[in-house]
Design a protein around this motif. Structure first.
Motif, PDB file in Angstrom:
ATOM      1  N   TYR A 192     -21.092 110.042  -6.251  1.00 13.10           N
ATOM      2  CA  TYR A 192     -20.387 111.241  -6.712  1.00 13.10           C
ATOM      3  C   TYR A 192     -19.827 112.064  -5.547  1.00 13.10           C
ATOM      4  N   GLU A 193     -20.192 111.715  -4.314  1.00  8.89           N
ATOM      5  CA  GLU A 193     -19.843 112.563  -3.182  1.00  8.89           C
ATOM      6  C   GLU A 193     -18.332 112.646  -2.988  1.00  8.89           C
ATOM      7  N   ALA A 209     -28.099 122.974  -6.626  1.00  8.68           N
ATOM      8  CA  ALA A 209     -29.220 123.066  -5.688  1.00  8.68           C
ATOM      9  C   ALA A 209     -30.393 122.144  -6.022  1.00  8.68           C
ATOM     10  N   PRO A 210     -30.776 121.930  -7.295  1.00  6.18           N
ATOM     11  CA  PRO A 210     -31.893 121.015  -7.551  1.00  6.18           C
ATOM     12  C   PRO A 210     -31.635 119.595  -7.053  1.00  6.18           C
ATOM     13  N   VAL A 211     -30.397 119.141  -7.128  1.00  7.00           N
ATOM     14  CA  VAL A 211     -30.059 117.809  -6.624  1.00  7.00           C
ATOM     15  C   VAL A 211     -30.171 117.777  -5.097  1.00  7.00           C
ATOM     16  N   LEU A 212     -29.741 118.833  -4.432  1.00  4.89           N
ATOM     17  CA  LEU A 212     -29.859 118.889  -2.981  1.00  4.89           C
ATOM     18  C   LEU A 212     -31.322 118.863  -2.548  1.00  4.89           C
ATOM     19  N   SER A 213     -32.181 119.519  -3.302  1.00  2.00           N
ATOM     20  CA  SER A 213     -33.606 119.495  -2.985  1.00  2.00           C
ATOM     21  C   SER A 213     -34.176 118.083  -3.134  1.00  2.00           C
ATOM     22  N   LEU A 214     -33.767 117.383  -4.195  1.00  2.00           N
ATOM     23  CA  LEU A 214     -34.186 115.990  -4.374  1.00  2.00           C
ATOM     24  C   LEU A 214     -33.728 115.136  -3.195  1.00  2.00           C
ATOM     25  N   LEU A 215     -32.483 115.289  -2.787  1.00  2.00           N
ATOM     26  CA  LEU A 215     -31.953 114.473  -1.696  1.00  2.00           C
ATOM     27  C   LEU A 215     -32.654 114.772  -0.380  1.00  2.00           C
ATOM     28  N   LEU A 216     -33.026 116.022  -0.155  1.00  2.00           N
ATOM     29  CA  LEU A 216     -33.826 116.347   1.029  1.00  2.00           C
ATOM     30  C   LEU A 216     -35.180 115.661   0.965  1.00  2.00           C
ATOM     31  N   ARG A 217     -35.800 115.690  -0.201  1.00  2.00           N
ATOM     32  CA  ARG A 217     -37.114 115.057  -0.369  1.00  2.00           C
ATOM     33  C   ARG A 217     -37.018 113.551  -0.113  1.00  2.00           C
ATOM     34  N   ARG A 218     -35.918 112.935  -0.538  1.00  2.00           N
ATOM     35  CA  ARG A 218     -35.725 111.496  -0.356  1.00  2.00           C
ATOM     36  C   ARG A 218     -35.142 111.169   1.018  1.00  2.00           C
ATOM     37  N   ARG A 219     -34.867 112.184   1.820  1.00  2.00           N
ATOM     38  CA  ARG A 219     -34.318 112.031   3.167  1.00  2.00           C
ATOM     39  C   ARG A 219     -32.995 111.265   3.147  1.00  2.00           C
ATOM     40  N   SER A 220     -32.185 111.564   2.160  1.00  2.00           N
ATOM     41  CA  SER A 220     -30.855 110.962   2.067  1.00  2.00           C
ATOM     42  C   SER A 220     -29.901 111.676   3.019  1.00  2.00           C
ATOM     43  N   PRO A 221     -29.100 110.937   3.772  1.00  2.00           N
ATOM     44  CA  PRO A 221     -28.097 111.595   4.638  1.00  2.00           C
ATOM     45  C   PRO A 221     -27.101 112.447   3.865  1.00  2.00           C
ATOM     46  N   LEU A 222     -27.008 112.221   2.560  1.00  2.00           N
ATOM     47  CA  LEU A 222     -26.101 113.027   1.744  1.00  2.00           C
ATOM     48  C   LEU A 222     -26.518 114.495   1.732  1.00  2.00           C
ATOM     49  N   ALA A 223     -27.817 114.768   1.859  1.00  2.00           N
ATOM     50  CA  ALA A 223     -28.281 116.160   1.807  1.00  2.00           C
ATOM     51  C   ALA A 223     -27.728 116.983   2.962  1.00  2.00           C
ATOM     52  N   PRO A 224     -27.942 116.578   4.223  1.00  2.00           N
ATOM     53  CA  PRO A 224     -27.362 117.390   5.300  1.00  2.00           C
ATOM     54  C   PRO A 224     -25.838 117.422   5.285  1.00  2.00           C
ATOM     55  N   ARG A 225     -25.192 116.308   4.906  1.00  3.43           N
ATOM     56  CA  ARG A 225     -23.724 116.328   4.839  1.00  3.43           C
ATOM     57  C   ARG A 225     -23.237 117.385   3.862  1.00  3.43           C
ATOM     58  N   THR A 226     -23.861 117.422   2.693  1.00  3.71           N
ATOM     59  CA  THR A 226     -23.421 118.367   1.660  1.00  3.71           C
ATOM     60  C   THR A 226     -23.732 119.799   2.050  1.00  3.71           C
ATOM     61  N   LEU A 227     -24.939 120.033   2.529  1.00  7.87           N
ATOM     62  CA  LEU A 227     -25.339 121.395   2.888  1.00  7.87           C
ATOM     63  C   LEU A 227     -24.492 121.937   4.035  1.00  7.87           C
ATOM     64  N   LEU A 228     -24.211 121.107   5.024  1.00  7.13           N
ATOM     65  CA  LEU A 228     -23.390 121.581   6.140  1.00  7.13           C
ATOM     66  C   LEU A 228     -21.945 121.797   5.706  1.00  7.13           C
ATOM     67  N   ALA A 229     -21.427 120.943   4.825  1.00  4.68           N
ATOM     68  CA  ALA A 229     -20.070 121.158   4.305  1.00  4.68           C
ATOM     69  C   ALA A 229     -19.987 122.477   3.545  1.00  4.68           C
ATOM     70  N   MET A 230     -20.995 122.774   2.746  1.00  2.00           N
ATOM     71  CA  MET A 230     -20.998 124.029   1.994  1.00  2.00           C
ATOM     72  C   MET A 230     -21.080 125.231   2.925  1.00  2.00           C
ATOM     73  N   SER A 231     -21.884 125.131   3.968  1.00  3.80           N
ATOM     74  CA  SER A 231     -22.061 126.280   4.869  1.00  3.80           C
ATOM     75  C   SER A 231     -20.777 126.597   5.627  1.00  3.80           C
ATOM     76  N   ARG A 232     -19.897 125.603   5.750  1.00  2.00           N
ATOM     77  CA  ARG A 232     -18.628 125.796   6.461  1.00  2.00           C
ATOM     78  C   ARG A 232     -17.475 126.111   5.513  1.00  2.00           C
ATOM     79  N   SER A 233     -17.765 126.258   4.230  1.00  5.46           N
ATOM     80  CA  SER A 233     -16.723 126.375   3.204  1.00  5.46           C
ATOM     81  C   SER A 233     -16.548 127.811   2.726  1.00  5.46           C
ATOM     82  N   PRO A 234     -15.471 128.077   1.968  1.00  2.00           N
ATOM     83  CA  PRO A 234     -15.278 129.418   1.395  1.00  2.00           C
ATOM     84  C   PRO A 234     -16.330 129.801   0.358  1.00  2.00           C
TER      85      PRO A 234
END
Length: 620
Positions: A192-193, A209-234
């Protein structure tokens, strides 16, 4: 008659001066509709909803339209945040009439509360095939007067369908292949990314956010990619911190500017975990820490109320140059903002959402060594324990100032507040928070996994079935929140009943969650917790060797997914006396602070050296 001017809900009070003769949610409105033999308009929204504001200005403030509404209907205004069961019931009913569900939600019901038509925002004049609100009123009134039999049949059919779709909480077993199915769920989420802009899917785009928490728990690289993209976004307010609710466009531009407590609480948790993660670079960890600090600042300086609890949200609209404007405040720089009145805060304090904030500030405060955040969490917890617990021990759903709502508390309130208290107890060492959390979870279990105070009294009297929605979009469901607290209680007490109940309930939801992971992040994270070995860490600090103890605590911050408790020796005894088995026998060693690292209650020899603890944590 102005019935809304003294309402608990700021959303209702914002409609108090409308020419519409509004009732608040309660039996009086339905009795009046029965007396007059007219249908009821149940209009549902919330105070930071932009289109709710628009419809209020365009339609509900129009004296001519209001006169028509008053003469042919009884009108009820509902705050969906104060009355979530009312919202969920009528949202489910509205699905029979419109696919574009959202708010404002305008549901037309019989005097017995049965829905027979629904719509969302209606413009004041017809636009591109969408009827105006007065046309909707005319059509509903005509059906009521000339086709009553058809109206009654429709209402009965929808009511029956809701009853059939509202079973009791189901139980099942976590499937034997759950690990493989979790891997498959993560792969589906990775599919879905949005690889160009980050996040999931196209537009509109939500944090989920619940999906991001799951991805962090599973140590998926998708979690940091998504969180960092959001932090740099409007989607993120760089000046005051915090995130807006969602963006209209795929590239995160054109946000809807309301800032919700639940979004920011859950994202605070996620960014703090990212900041202390070993899976990102030093530069990314610093960026995550900066974002974490901004969210925490927004929660504690904008949403936290003088009495200690957190308000529900900050509005998207404010007045600039004499006119109402959505988002204009956030387009200003810091100096220009200082000269303006910021968007209003909905000061309504909701127990469940405050539980999310208490948990997030406690865990983030520990992870990033910010004791002020933990103190803010304790202020909120102390307020709720003093003001949101009734004399019979049941929870209050909402309050504002010194006034308490009569709305029924939900599973969300019990589960999320218990989870917040457990997180606060673990980082503060104060067992009394854990004892109160256990009491709330026990009350839910004793009530057959339902909210102990009972359901909404009006819906219950009308025999309208409640809708048990276990899916999770913006935040965990009440079912997941209770189960999460129960699993943590097992980790601390060793009492199998907590794990057994959580495993059975989550097992009953898991089959649907595996099929639709984007809507079940918290459920799937619980599946992970239930099948994974439990990592438990107790650090017993010593005042006689304070520096070494502080080093042990610093080492403990690097493992955010374990059940970690920081206590003094006397606090450890208090936890043990209260029945928390994990703390039994945990002492300092010859006056030195000691760390006890355990897996499934089987503990290694205690260590007093921070380097040894860091090494041990890297191996679990």
């Amino acid at each position: 008659m102005n019935r809304l001017e003294h309402a608990i809900s700021p959303y209702l009070r914002s409609h108090a001066d409308n020419p519409v003769d509004w009732f608040a949610w309660g039996p009086e409105a339905f009795a009046e509709a029965e007396r007059r033999d007219v249908p009821v308009l149940v209009s549902i929204g919330y105070s930071t909803c932009h289109w709710c504001h628009v419809m209020a200005r365009e339609s509900f403030s129009d004296p001519t339209l209001a006169a028509e509404l008053n003469s042919r209907f009884v009108a009820i205004k509902v705050d969906r945040e104060e009355h979530p069961e009312v919202d969920s019931v009528y949202l489910a009913a509205a699905g029979a009439f419109t696919q574009g569900l959202g708010w404002p939600l305008n549901v037309f019901v019989t005097p017995q509360g049965r829905a027979f038509f629904a719509a969302t925002y209606s413009p004041p004049v017809p636009i591109q095939g969408h009827p105006s609100f007065i046309q909707v009123l005319d059509a509903v009134d005509d059906a009521w007067r000339s086709r009553r039999d058809q109206v009654d049949l429709t209402a009965a059919a929808i009511s029956d369908a809701l009853t059939q779709a509202a079973p009791a909480t189901s139980h099942g077993a976590i499937p034997a292949d759950a690990e493989a199915r979790l891997d498959a769920a993560v792969r589906e989420l990775e599919g879905y990314e949005d690889t160009e802009f980050g996040g999931f899917g196209g537009a509109p785009k939500f944090p989920v956010a619940p999906v991001l928490s799951l991805l962090l728990r599973r140590r998926s690289p998708l979690a940091p990619r998504t969180l960092l993209a959001m932090s740099r976004s409007p989607l993120r307010d760089e000046i005051e911190g915090g995130f807006f609710r969602y963006s209209v466009n795929r590239d995160w531009s054109d946000p809807h500017y309301e800032r919700m407590l639940y979004d920011n609480a859950l994202l605070l948790d996620a960014y703090a975990r990212l900041a202390s993660s070993r899976d990102v670079s030093d530069a990314e960890a610093i960026e995550a820490r900066t974002t974490t600090e901004g969210i925490a600042s927004f929660l504690t300086t904008v949403l936290q109320q003088p009495e200690g609890g957190f308000g529900s949200a900050q509005d998207s609209e404010s007045t600039l140059a004499g006119s109402r404007n959505e988002g204009g405040y956030y387009a200003l720089d810091a100096a220009a903002r200082a000269a303006e009145t910021p968007p209003a805060v909905d000061a309504k304090i909701l127990t469940g959402w405050n539980g999310f904030a208490i948990a997030a500030l406690s865990r983030a405060g520990f992870a990033l060594d910010r004791r002020d955040w933990i103190a803010a969490a304790a202020r909120a917890a102390d307020f709720l324990l003093e003001s949101h617990v009734a004399a019979d021990g049941t929870l209050v759903r909402a309050s504002i100032g010194s006034r308490r709502s009569d709305a029924a508390a939900t599973l969300e309130d019990y589960g999320a507040f218990a989870g917040g208290l457990l997180a606060l107890a673990a980082v503060s060492g104060r067992v009394e928070y854990a004892v109160r959390a256990r009491r709330f979870v026990d009350a839910v279990l004793d009530a057959g996994f339902t909210a102990p105070g009972g359901r909404d009294a009006v819906l219950a009297a009308q025999n309208i079935a409640s809708v048990a929605d276990t899916s999770e979009g913006a935040y965990p469901s009440g079912v997941s929140a209770v189960c999460d607290a129960a699993v943590t209680l097992f980790d601390l007490t060793g009492e199998a009943r907590y794990r057994d109940v959580a495993s059975g309930v989550i097992g009953g939801v898991a089959s649907e969650a595996f099929v639709r992971p984007i809507g079940y992040g918290a459920t799937l994270e619980l599946v992970h917790r239930l099948i994974d070995p439990i990592v438990q860490l107790v650090v017993v600090t010593s005042t006689t060797d304070a520096e070494a103890s502080a080093n042990l605590v610093d080492a403990a911050r690097s493992n955010p997914t374990s059940t970690t408790v920081i206590v003094t020796e006397s606090e450890a005894r208090a936890w043990t006396d209260a029945g928390f088995e994990l703390l039994e026998g945990r002492t300092t060693l010859s006056g030195h602070g000691a760390a006890y690292l355990c897996t499934d209650f089987v503990c290694r020899l205690p260590v007093v050296d921070a380097g040894e603890l860091e090494f041990a944590l890297r191996s679990v």
